[in-house]
Design a protein around this motif. Structure first.
Motif, mmCIF file in Angstrom:
data_model
loop_
_atom_site.group_PDB
_atom_site.id
_atom_site.type_symbol
_atom_site.label_atom_id
_atom_site.label_comp_id
_atom_site.label_asym_id
_atom_site.label_seq_id
_atom_site.Cartn_x
_atom_site.Cartn_y
_atom_site.Cartn_z
ATOM 1 N N ARG A 407 10.941 -22.526 24.608
ATOM 2 C CA ARG A 407 9.764 -22.658 23.753
ATOM 3 C C ARG A 407 10.193 -22.905 22.319
ATOM 4 N N GLY A 408 9.597 -23.928 21.659
ATOM 5 C CA GLY A 408 9.896 -24.160 20.259
ATOM 6 C C GLY A 408 10.127 -25.612 19.944
ATOM 7 N N LEU A 433 1.606 -18.362 15.017
ATOM 8 C CA LEU A 433 2.406 -18.521 16.222
ATOM 9 C C LEU A 433 2.543 -17.176 16.952
ATOM 10 N N PRO A 434 2.635 -17.190 18.272
ATOM 11 C CA PRO A 434 2.669 -15.916 18.999
ATOM 12 C C PRO A 434 4.036 -15.253 19.084
ATOM 13 N N TYR A 435 5.119 -15.988 18.756
ATOM 14 C CA TYR A 435 6.461 -15.441 18.960
ATOM 15 C C TYR A 435 7.247 -15.499 17.645
ATOM 16 N N HIS A 436 7.584 -14.326 17.127
ATOM 17 C CA HIS A 436 8.275 -14.215 15.837
ATOM 18 C C HIS A 436 9.533 -13.383 16.002
ATOM 19 N N GLY A 501 10.074 -18.416 14.078
ATOM 20 C CA GLY A 501 9.075 -18.242 15.116
ATOM 21 C C GLY A 501 8.874 -19.524 15.892
ATOM 22 N N PHE A 502 8.358 -19.371 17.110
ATOM 23 C CA PHE A 502 8.202 -20.519 18.003
ATOM 24 C C PHE A 502 6.897 -20.435 18.776
ATOM 25 N N ASP A 503 6.433 -21.605 19.153
ATOM 26 C CA ASP A 503 5.388 -21.774 20.147
ATOM 27 C C ASP A 503 5.680 -23.089 20.839
ATOM 28 N N SER A 504 4.859 -23.467 21.744
ATOM 29 C CA SER A 504 5.051 -24.746 22.411
ATOM 30 C C SER A 504 5.003 -25.877 21.383
ATOM 31 N N GLU A 506 6.344 -26.154 18.435
ATOM 32 C CA GLU A 506 6.139 -25.762 17.049
ATOM 33 C C GLU A 506 7.152 -24.687 16.675
ATOM 34 N N SER A 507 7.524 -24.632 15.376
ATOM 35 C CA SER A 507 8.496 -23.646 14.928
ATOM 36 C C SER A 507 8.458 -23.524 13.411
#
Length: 534
Positions: A407-408, A433-436, A501-504, A506-507
């Protein structure tokens, strides 16, 4: 007046003896540990002077007449004051008044990315519309902060809370386009603050740490990446603080001519510009501009990156890359890096500013000349030490998710050196973003004192390596959305932090602090800009 020769009696014979101040004495030494010694004359103080010679810091130590030091009198066990002499090449010139005080007490302060005055700009982003561009201002003290971008008619004064961060939105019209514009943003505070900026676009975000204005840092190199295509060019933005700022650019590009104004320039050619106060100048190119060399006659900031880059170049999808460039005088020689948490590869670029730079990256040995870089890629989950004979700049790149199947998306992060670290950080996750994540670099024997939000930092994801005989750890954490406080229980212990941080597709990513060696920046400059402070 300071009298450093005192009359005493030789106890055994009652003979009067004149005892004078003893100082370390070395000239043009590249080692701050000096073994030479000298006895000062009456009305002299010990001094140390650091001078930049290319990328090397040289130390001069000995005795100086007191009139060359400031008249600020303090306790004799402390620093008397900073020399009234100033030279363009001097980083520091300080005096003291106790025996052998001019080795470790003087010119050993750490400047950091906290400060009281900042100037920056935003290079062109991938999309013309933005969810937001925000400043996040953090301080240990209640601070009155003035923000102005006169070129777009923006002025705002805020009061921040202590021990937290405060967000301020900047109009999207601040984003620059190619060439000259009046889109600089100036920030001034009555207290020391740290600032990072988040440019948020769905599918294309990144952030940058702002560095305070430095009078003695006129040299930069551009860091970027190969663009996805001509619509997402490599770019750098120069931001001038004062009128009649002279800029010299030595271009470096991976291919093709660079168009500046109406002129075409090849890699290796020089370009000269004259900029006025609060002006910005954006240079773009369809190929990588990494290694371009910039010098200025007056203080400037340089922000660089890529409008949209695939990392690596053959991997989809592209993303906006941006960082404020650390001046060459603040580069260091020792770093530790590891993969970003949740990602498959550790991808680094090491950039050199002088010929004959030798770099060890783990077991990899390379040699670089001025403006050259080496791209290091390692899929092993290890901490990698980086050591060089001359200071280098190290950047870490998150890859496109299609390349490592994680993901990222791409982002670009300036890595703090092991000698460039602070003891406390306040920040908040700056996107939805949901993941940090957080990566902390610290000496292993000091890691037990790390805390986040009042709790001991978990060491369940910890990698270790050595530089010389010292063991260092990289501790990677997942963090929740919101505000955070990262600190060490011993306030003298420094550690480096990068956040990301990451998402599908995106970062984002940037360091929370970059400390450098030199004297403290306590004096606020006076900048005449349209003033609507309240």
């Amino acid at each position: 007046m300071y009298l450093h020769c005192v009359l005493t009696l030789l106890a055994l014979f009652g003979i009067p003896v004149l005892e004078c101040l003893q100082c370390f004495n070395c000239q043009n030494s590249n080692d701050p540990k000096c073994t030479g010694r000298v006895e000062c004359l009456d009305n002299q103080s010990c001094f140390v002077q650091t001078v930049h010679s290319g990328n090397e810091v040289l130390y001069n130590m000995g005795c100086h007449n007191n009139q060359l030091c400031s008249s600020l009198r303090v306790d004799h066990s402390e620093i008397i004051g900073r020399s009234v002499q100033t030279r363009q090449q001097n980083r520091c010139h300080e005096c003291c008044s106790t025996d052998y005080c001019n080795e470790e007490q003087l010119c050993a302060h750490r400047e950091d990315s906290a400060g009281r005055q900042f100037i920056f700009g935003i290079p062109e982003t991938y999309n013309s519309s933005h969810d937001y561009i925000k400043l996040y201002i953090a301080s240990k003290d209640v601070s009155k902060v003035y923000i102005t971008a006169p070129g777009i008619g923006f002025n705002q004064t805020i009061t921040t809370l202590a021990n937290t961060s405060t967000a301020v939105a900047i109009p999207g019209s601040i984003v620059t386009t190619t060439g000259l514009s009046n889109k600089a943003v100036y920030v001034e505070s009555d207290q020391t603050i740290s600032i990072y900026v988040m440019v948020r676009e769905i599918g294309s975000s990144d952030g940058l740490l702002l560095l305070p204005i430095a009078d003695d840092a006129p040299e930069f190199f551009v860091a970027s990446y190969e663009p996805v295509d001509p619509t997402g060019p490599s770019q750098f933005l120069i931001i001038a603080l004062e009128d009649s700022t002279l800029i010299d650019i030595q271009l470096r590009t991976s291919a093709g001519p660079v168009i500046i104004g109406s002129q075409s320039y090849s890699s290796g050619q020089n370009v000269s510009l004259k900029m006025s106060k609060m002006q910005t100048y954006l240079v773009q190119h369809e190929h990588d501009l990494t290694g371009t060399h910039i010098t200025s006659s007056k203080p400037v900031s340089v922000v660089s990156g890529t409008k949209c880059a695939n990392v690596p170049h053959d991997a989809t999808s592209c993303d906006f890359l941006v960082e404020q460039m650390l001046p060459v005088s603040f580069w260091q020689r020792e770093y530790v890096c590891a993969k970003l948490k949740s990602r498959g590869t550790n991808r680094l670029r090491i950039l050199s500013s002088v010929d004959g730079t030798s770099v060890n990256i783990g077991a990899t040995h390379i040699k670089l000349n001025k403006g050259e870089f080496y791209e290091y890629v390692n899929s092993n989950d290890v901490a990698t030490p980086i050591e060089s004979n001359f200071p280098v700049l190290v950047l870490q790149y998150a890859e496109g998710g299609d390349h490592d199947s994680k993901r990222g998306d791409p982002s670009m992060i300036t890595i703090p050196s092991i000698n460039s670290q602070e003891a406390e950080y306040f920040y908040e996750t700056a996107t939805p973003l949901p993941y940090h994540y957080v990566s902390i670099t610290i000496r292993t024997d000091q890691a037990n004192g790390l805390h986040i939000d009042g709790s001991t930092v978990s060491r369940s994801d910890e990698l270790k390596t050595r530089i010389n005989t010292t063991e260092f750890s990289i501790i990677r954490l997942s963090v929740t959305v919101g505000k955070h406080h990262i600190y060490h229980v011993d306030t003298t212990v420094g550690f480096g932090v990068i956040v990301y941080g990451f998402d599908s597709r995106e970062s984002y990513g940037f360091p929370l602090g970059l400390t450098t060696q030199g004297g403290p920046r306590d004096t606020v400059r006076v900048l005449s800009v349209p003033d609507e402070r309240t």
